[in-house]
Enzyme design. Structure first.
Site, PDB file in Angstrom:
ATOM      1  N   SER A 144      -6.609  -3.360   9.820  1.00 10.27           N
ATOM      2  CA  SER A 144      -7.642  -2.314   9.219  1.00 10.27           C
ATOM      3  C   SER A 144      -8.886  -2.608   9.751  1.00 10.27           C
ATOM      4  O   SER A 144      -9.173  -3.413  10.240  1.00 10.27           O
ATOM      5  CB  SER A 144      -6.968  -2.558   7.591  1.00 10.27           C
ATOM      6  OG  SER A 144      -8.286  -2.143   6.773  1.00 10.27           O
ATOM      7  N   TYR A 157      -7.469  -8.187  -0.206  1.00  8.43           N
ATOM      8  CA  TYR A 157      -6.640  -7.575   0.962  1.00  8.43           C
ATOM      9  C   TYR A 157      -7.843  -7.626   2.326  1.00  8.43           C
ATOM     10  O   TYR A 157      -7.497  -8.028   3.569  1.00  8.43           O
ATOM     11  CB  TYR A 157      -7.059  -5.928   1.124  1.00  8.43           C
ATOM     12  CG  TYR A 157      -6.290  -5.129   1.588  1.00  8.43           C
ATOM     13  CD1 TYR A 157      -5.242  -4.912   2.119  1.00  8.43           C
ATOM     14  CD2 TYR A 157      -7.428  -4.309   2.085  1.00  8.43           C
ATOM     15  CE1 TYR A 157      -4.585  -3.766   2.800  1.00  8.43           C
ATOM     16  CE2 TYR A 157      -6.715  -2.863   3.272  1.00  8.43           C
ATOM     17  CZ  TYR A 157      -5.298  -3.237   3.336  1.00  8.43           C
ATOM     18  OH  TYR A 157      -5.348  -2.193   4.751  1.00  8.43           O
TER      19      TYR A 157
HETATM   20  N1  LIG Z   1      -3.248   3.853   5.750  1.00  3.90           N
HETATM   21  C1  LIG Z   1      -4.568   3.634   5.628  1.00  3.90           C
HETATM   22  O1  LIG Z   1      -5.789   4.310   5.168  1.00  3.90           O
HETATM   23  C2  LIG Z   1      -4.294   2.367   6.028  1.00  3.90           C
HETATM   24  C3  LIG Z   1      -5.706   1.702   6.709  1.00  3.90           C
HETATM   25  C4  LIG Z   1      -5.897   0.804   7.155  1.00  3.90           C
HETATM   26  C5  LIG Z   1      -4.886  -0.349   7.897  1.00  3.90           C
HETATM   27  N2  LIG Z   1      -3.384   0.625   6.652  1.00  3.90           N
HETATM   28  C6  LIG Z   1      -2.712  -0.812   6.958  1.00  3.90           C
HETATM   29  O2  LIG Z   1      -0.950   0.195   7.942  1.00  3.90           O
HETATM   30  C7  LIG Z   1      -0.657  -0.582   7.363  1.00  3.90           C
HETATM   31  C8  LIG Z   1       1.267   0.152   6.524  1.00  3.90           C
HETATM   32  O3  LIG Z   1       0.565   0.902   5.687  1.00  3.90           O
HETATM   33  P1  LIG Z   1       0.332   2.466   5.240  1.00  3.90           P
HETATM   34  O4  LIG Z   1      -0.880   3.396   5.194  1.00  3.90           O
HETATM   35  O5  LIG Z   1       1.436   3.547   5.660  1.00  3.90           O
HETATM   36  O6  LIG Z   1       1.399   2.905   3.969  1.00  3.90           O
HETATM   37  P2  LIG Z   1       2.252   2.518   2.863  1.00  3.90           P
HETATM   38  O7  LIG Z   1       2.698   2.523   1.686  1.00  3.90           O
HETATM   39  O8  LIG Z   1       3.264   4.060   3.324  1.00  3.90           O
HETATM   40  O9  LIG Z   1       3.346   1.563   4.317  1.00  3.90           O
HETATM   41  C9  LIG Z   1       3.157   0.130   3.653  1.00  3.90           C
HETATM   42  C10 LIG Z   1       4.529  -0.665   3.875  1.00  3.90           C
HETATM   43  O10 LIG Z   1       4.776  -1.173   4.011  1.00  3.90           O
HETATM   44  C11 LIG Z   1       6.094  -1.649   3.330  1.00  3.90           C
HETATM   45  N3  LIG Z   1       6.118  -2.859   2.510  1.00  3.90           N
HETATM   46  C12 LIG Z   1       5.329  -3.291   1.467  1.00  3.90           C
HETATM   47  N4  LIG Z   1       5.391  -5.252   1.241  1.00  3.90           N
HETATM   48  C13 LIG Z   1       6.535  -5.165   1.990  1.00  3.90           C
HETATM   49  C14 LIG Z   1       7.533  -6.367   1.813  1.00  3.90           C
HETATM   50  N5  LIG Z   1       7.075  -7.596   1.323  1.00  3.90           N
HETATM   51  N6  LIG Z   1       8.329  -6.304   2.992  1.00  3.90           N
HETATM   52  C15 LIG Z   1       8.637  -5.733   3.854  1.00  3.90           C
HETATM   53  N7  LIG Z   1       8.148  -4.386   3.951  1.00  3.90           N
HETATM   54  C16 LIG Z   1       6.999  -4.713   2.741  1.00  3.90           C
HETATM   55  C17 LIG Z   1       6.128  -0.576   1.738  1.00  3.90           C
HETATM   56  O11 LIG Z   1       7.349  -0.773   2.042  1.00  3.90           O
HETATM   57  C18 LIG Z   1       5.811   0.490   3.529  1.00  3.90           C
HETATM   58  O12 LIG Z   1       7.308   1.129   3.386  1.00  3.90           O
HETATM   59  C19 LIG Z   1      -0.912  -1.690   6.135  1.00  3.90           C
HETATM   60  O13 LIG Z   1      -0.943  -3.007   6.831  1.00  3.90           O
HETATM   61  C20 LIG Z   1      -1.980  -1.233   5.791  1.00  3.90           C
HETATM   62  O14 LIG Z   1      -2.732  -2.143   5.237  1.00  3.90           O
HETATM   63  C21 LIG Z   1      -4.021   1.610   6.510  1.00  3.90           C
END
Ligand SMILES: NC(=O)c1ccc[n+]([C@@H]2O[C@H](COP(=O)([O-])OP(=O)(O)OC[C@H]3O[C@@H](n4cnc5c(N)ncnc54)[C@H](O)[C@@H]3O)[C@@H](O)[C@H]2O)c1
Length: 256
Positions: A144, A157
């Site tokens: 991130s 986080y």
């Molecule tokens: N969306 C944003 O703005 C953003 C920004 C920076 C980083 N991220 C990172 O991107 C990644 C994906 O997030 P996203 O935005 O697609 O949100 P999201 O919530 O759609 O995806 C997160 C996924 O992780 C899975 N997950 C959570 N806990 C888990 C566990 N214990 N075991 C297996 N799977 C698990 C959830 O089921 C979900 O499918 C994350 O690491 C998040 O920190 C997202």
């Protein structure tokens, strides 16, 4: 992209958002994909369908990245189903909001377990298999902008993603001699379920958009393209770096 067709990729948290976008893109590039999920199988089935519609193959595995047994099962599934694996994408992640002084121990443990401990031991299990087989590999962590940038209300986080950055730095050195590259992708604000509260809060969303030089939120496709590049032949000399995908946000961020 050259070099992905026929490879086997493991993508965690691939039933929604960025992980779904990555798994689908790698499938479109001809990779066979292990689609990890917890919770809702429908999302994982949607991902698997998209991979198969693109002419490749996928396998759904339910595995919680915080559980060692599941970690072993997930990595093992690639070898059992496809005979090997080449790519690991540590994407699963979550966040919990609280003022630092009110953060419960349980929230700290859970955020660290999903965002840092999970990638640590998944990578360990993946690397052990690669070493045994004397094979090269690619590891991409979805970190991130907060691996580097403050995020008031989300100290846990920030700790986890900052740790993921240092883990990547260290492993680039430790795993380079094995022919394994390790890189992070640092998304800014991407429209996915993790940001549901923000997406529903129009004033907050508009304030954020005003801080994004490219004037829009990112999409899972914006992130998936960089993953594909890092898994391609063109990225064979790239390791130890973070690639920021944020529409310019990091250069122009003001906390409200
Ligand atoms: N969306 C944003 O703005 C953003 C920004 C920076 C980083 N991220 C990172 O991107 C990644 C994906 O997030 P996203 O935005 O697609 O949100 P999201 O919530 O759609 O995806 C997160 C996924 O992780 C899975 N997950 C959570 N806990 C888990 C566990 N214990 N075991 C297996 N799977 C698990 C959830 O089921 C979900 O499918 C994350 O690491 C998040 O920190 C997202």
């Amino acid at each position: 992209m050259r070099g992905i067709k026929g490879k086997v990729a493991i993508v965690t948290g691939a039933s929604s958002g960025i992980g779904q976008g990555i798994a689908t893109r790698l499938g479109c590039e001809g990779a066979k994909v292990i689609v990890d999920y917890i919770g809702h199988p429908e999302g994982a089935e949607e991902t698997e369908r998209a991979i198969k519609d693109a002419g490749s193959d996928g396998e759904i595995v339910k595995a919680d990245v915080t559980r060692m047994h599941d970690v072993q099962k997930l990595i093992g599934a690639a070898w059992e189903r496809f005979g090997s694996a080449d790519i690991l994408v540590n994407n699963a992640g979550m966040e919990r909001k609280s003022d630092f002084w009110d953060t419960p121990e349980g929230d700290y443990d859970q955020v660290m377990a999903v965002n840092l401990r999970g990638p640590f031991f998944l990578t360990q299990a993946f690397v052990r298999r690669l070493r045994e087989a004397d094979k090269p590999g690619r590891i991409v962590n979805i970190s991130s902008v907060h691996e580097d940038m403050a995020f008031p209300g989300f100290a846990t986080y920030c700790c986890a993603k900052g740790g993921l950055r240092m883990l990547m730095h260290d492993l680039a050195v430790e795993l380079g001699p094995l022919g394994i590259t390790v890189n992070n992708i640092a998304p800014g604000a991407i429209a996915t379920p993790i940001n549901r509260a923000l997406l529903e809060d129009k004033p907050k969303l508009n304030a954020l958009l005003a801080n994004i030089p490219l004037g829009r939120l990112g999409t899972p496709k914006d992130v998936a393209g960089m993953v594909a590049f890092l898994c391609s032949d063109d990225a064979s000399y790239i390791t130890g770096s973070t690639f920021v995908i944020d529409g310019g946000l990091m250069r122009n961020y003001h906390e409200q």
